[in-house]
Write a protein that holds these residues in place. Structure first.
Motif, PDB file in Angstrom:
ATOM      1  N   ASN A  58      26.955  44.137  38.620  1.00 55.85           N
ATOM      2  CA  ASN A  58      27.062  45.290  37.915  1.00 55.85           C
ATOM      3  C   ASN A  58      28.758  45.284  37.923  1.00 55.85           C
ATOM      4  O   ASN A  58      29.207  46.484  37.413  1.00 55.85           O
ATOM      5  CB  ASN A  58      26.397  46.448  38.134  1.00 55.85           C
ATOM      6  N   LEU A  59      29.609  44.997  39.481  1.00 51.56           N
ATOM      7  CA  LEU A  59      30.571  45.438  39.835  1.00 51.56           C
ATOM      8  C   LEU A  59      31.522  45.195  38.469  1.00 51.56           C
ATOM      9  O   LEU A  59      32.356  45.239  38.313  1.00 51.56           O
ATOM     10  CB  LEU A  59      30.695  45.830  40.976  1.00 51.56           C
ATOM     11  N   ILE A  60      30.734  43.177  38.678  1.00 49.05           N
ATOM     12  CA  ILE A  60      31.883  42.867  37.646  1.00 49.05           C
ATOM     13  C   ILE A  60      31.486  42.749  36.888  1.00 49.05           C
ATOM     14  O   ILE A  60      32.636  43.171  36.054  1.00 49.05           O
ATOM     15  CB  ILE A  60      31.411  40.794  37.828  1.00 49.05           C
ATOM     16  N   ALA A  65      34.875  45.005  31.121  1.00 49.75           N
ATOM     17  CA  ALA A  65      34.501  46.217  30.292  1.00 49.75           C
ATOM     18  C   ALA A  65      35.261  46.952  30.796  1.00 49.75           C
ATOM     19  O   ALA A  65      36.351  47.005  29.508  1.00 49.75           O
ATOM     20  CB  ALA A  65      32.802  47.083  30.902  1.00 49.75           C
ATOM     21  N   ILE A  66      35.808  47.180  31.506  1.00 50.01           N
ATOM     22  CA  ILE A  66      37.291  48.580  32.223  1.00 50.01           C
ATOM     23  C   ILE A  66      38.392  47.989  31.627  1.00 50.01           C
ATOM     24  O   ILE A  66      39.306  48.370  30.842  1.00 50.01           O
ATOM     25  CB  ILE A  66      37.362  48.924  33.414  1.00 50.01           C
ATOM     26  N   ILE A  67      38.701  46.772  32.432  1.00 54.37           N
ATOM     27  CA  ILE A  67      39.649  46.576  31.571  1.00 54.37           C
ATOM     28  C   ILE A  67      40.238  45.666  30.246  1.00 54.37           C
ATOM     29  O   ILE A  67      40.912  45.834  29.850  1.00 54.37           O
ATOM     30  CB  ILE A  67      39.572  44.775  32.239  1.00 54.37           C
ATOM     31  N   VAL A  85      32.831  36.470  28.890  1.00 56.62           N
ATOM     32  CA  VAL A  85      33.674  36.005  30.338  1.00 56.62           C
ATOM     33  C   VAL A  85      32.336  36.584  30.944  1.00 56.62           C
ATOM     34  O   VAL A  85      32.176  35.617  32.948  1.00 56.62           O
ATOM     35  CB  VAL A  85      34.788  37.323  30.653  1.00 56.62           C
ATOM     36  N   VAL A  86      31.880  37.776  31.005  1.00 56.87           N
ATOM     37  CA  VAL A  86      31.076  37.952  32.898  1.00 56.87           C
ATOM     38  C   VAL A  86      29.876  37.021  32.377  1.00 56.87           C
ATOM     39  O   VAL A  86      30.215  36.893  33.663  1.00 56.87           O
ATOM     40  CB  VAL A  86      29.963  39.242  31.574  1.00 56.87           C
TER      41      VAL A  86
END
Length: 355
Positions: A58-60, A65-67, A85-86
């Protein structure tokens, strides 16, 4: 419909996640429920592994997502690109499917359009996901912890009983072929369940040195018990394949084969009964002497039949001889392990029934 413990725990984890999220005033309690749904595991050890992996995933997902939002925006094609990408990154890290799916959910949840400040919005939704993961871990830890030792022995016991009963019937050519064919398929399914449960049981962690040693002894005994039962099943399948050709073996040899196999079956049954604590310690040695099978002699007789008749068709019985020898070998190995295990039985007995 039968409700299993995992189904109940999944429902409870979702309920706890929703309740706590609403109590804390989270913006997206539904995400907590989704995370809890993905995070329930069949064992406490796997639940611990899952919570670590799910948080990492989830951190990944949140980071990507933020980037993506700050650099490319939240256009649907950008969301799709971020998910790709994820998924690629989490797969390269060899994360499990539920973690990869939840990481993708995190990307969609965080990149969804909103009127709120993005950082606050992302933090809120990420917190909801982490809450759901934590709720699933707590429920898995506290509610109906699995007793794999008891369940594993119970299934091995019933499977062994079924196999040995069918062996007795089949060696006397009394078995119904369609019924036996169905039972062979069912027993194969049982072995898949047994292997999976043994894996879960072996993954359970103990935190004291003495208990780790006792658990190791039980694992060795269970592994040999499973192996021996599988060898008895191989013998049953060999008889099933030869059912219509048994009459090619001389009748006197058939009688010898049935008698020795009965001794082997009785020996196997007594080992299981011993593990269940149903045989007196003082009587075990005499029982073993009375029922000691002599499978190597039977195999020698079978080879002698081949040599005397020179009939190539009778070579089809060689696999049966091989299976009988292997079954006998594994049973003898099991006896030696059990003898060693019995020295510590009063402290580390196998749990054969629910407490």
């Amino acid at each position: 419909m039968k409700l299993g413990a995992r189904m109940m725990k999944t429902g409870l984890a979702v309920a706890v996640a929703l309740y706590v999220a609403e109590l804390l005033g989270f913006v997206s309690p539904l995400l907590a429920a989704i995370a809890a749904l993905f995070s329930i595991q069949p064992s406490i050890y796997r639940s611990y592994q899952s919570i670590v992996e799910q948080i990492q995933g989830n951190l990944i997902g949140a980071g990507i997502a933020i980037i993506a939002v700050f650099t490319l925006g939240n256009d649907p094609f950008v969301v799709a690109f971020a998910i790709i990408v994820v998924i690629g990154l989490t797969m390269n890290l060899k994360m499990n499917e539920s973690t990869i799916s939840l990481a993708a959910v995190a990307v969609v949840a965080l990149m969804d359009s909103t009127d709120l400040t993005f950082i606050y919005f992302a933090a809120s939704r990420l917190s909801s996901l982490l809450l759901g993961i934590l709720a699933a871990f707590v429920v898995n830890l506290v509610f109906v912890p699995p007793h794999y030792e008891t369940r594993l022995f119970a299934r091995i016991d019933t499977t062994t009983t079924d196999i040995l009963q069918w062996l007795r019937v089949t060696t006397r050519q009394l078995s119904d072929e369609p019924a036996l064919k169905y039972e062979i398929t069912r027993i194969q399914d049982n072995f898949r369940w047994i292997d999976h449960t043994y894996l879960l049981y072996s993954e359970e962690r103990t935190y004291f040195k003495g208990k780790r040693f006792a658990k190791g002894r039980k694992l060795v005994l269970f592994r040999q018990l499973i192996t021996t039962t599988k060898k008895s099943f191989d013998v049953l399948k060999a008889f099933y394949r030869l059912d219509h050709r048994i009459e090619q073996i001389p009748s006197e040899f058939q009688d010898s084969l049935v008698n020795e196999l009965d001794k082997l079956i009785n020996s196997h049954e007594k080992i299981v009964l011993s593990l269940k604590g149903r045989i007196k310690q003082t009587h075990k040695q005499s029982l073993r002497q009375i029922e000691e099978p002599n499978i190597p002699v039977v195999v020698e007789q079978l080879i002698k039949v081949y040599e005397e008749n020179h009939n190539p068709d009778k070579l089809i019985f060689l696999p049966l001889a091989s299976q009988l020898m292997e079954y006998h070998y594994q049973l003898e190995k099991f006896k030696r392990l059990l003898k060693s295990y019995e020295k510590h039985r009063h402290r580390n007995s196998i749990q054969t029934t629910e407490k």
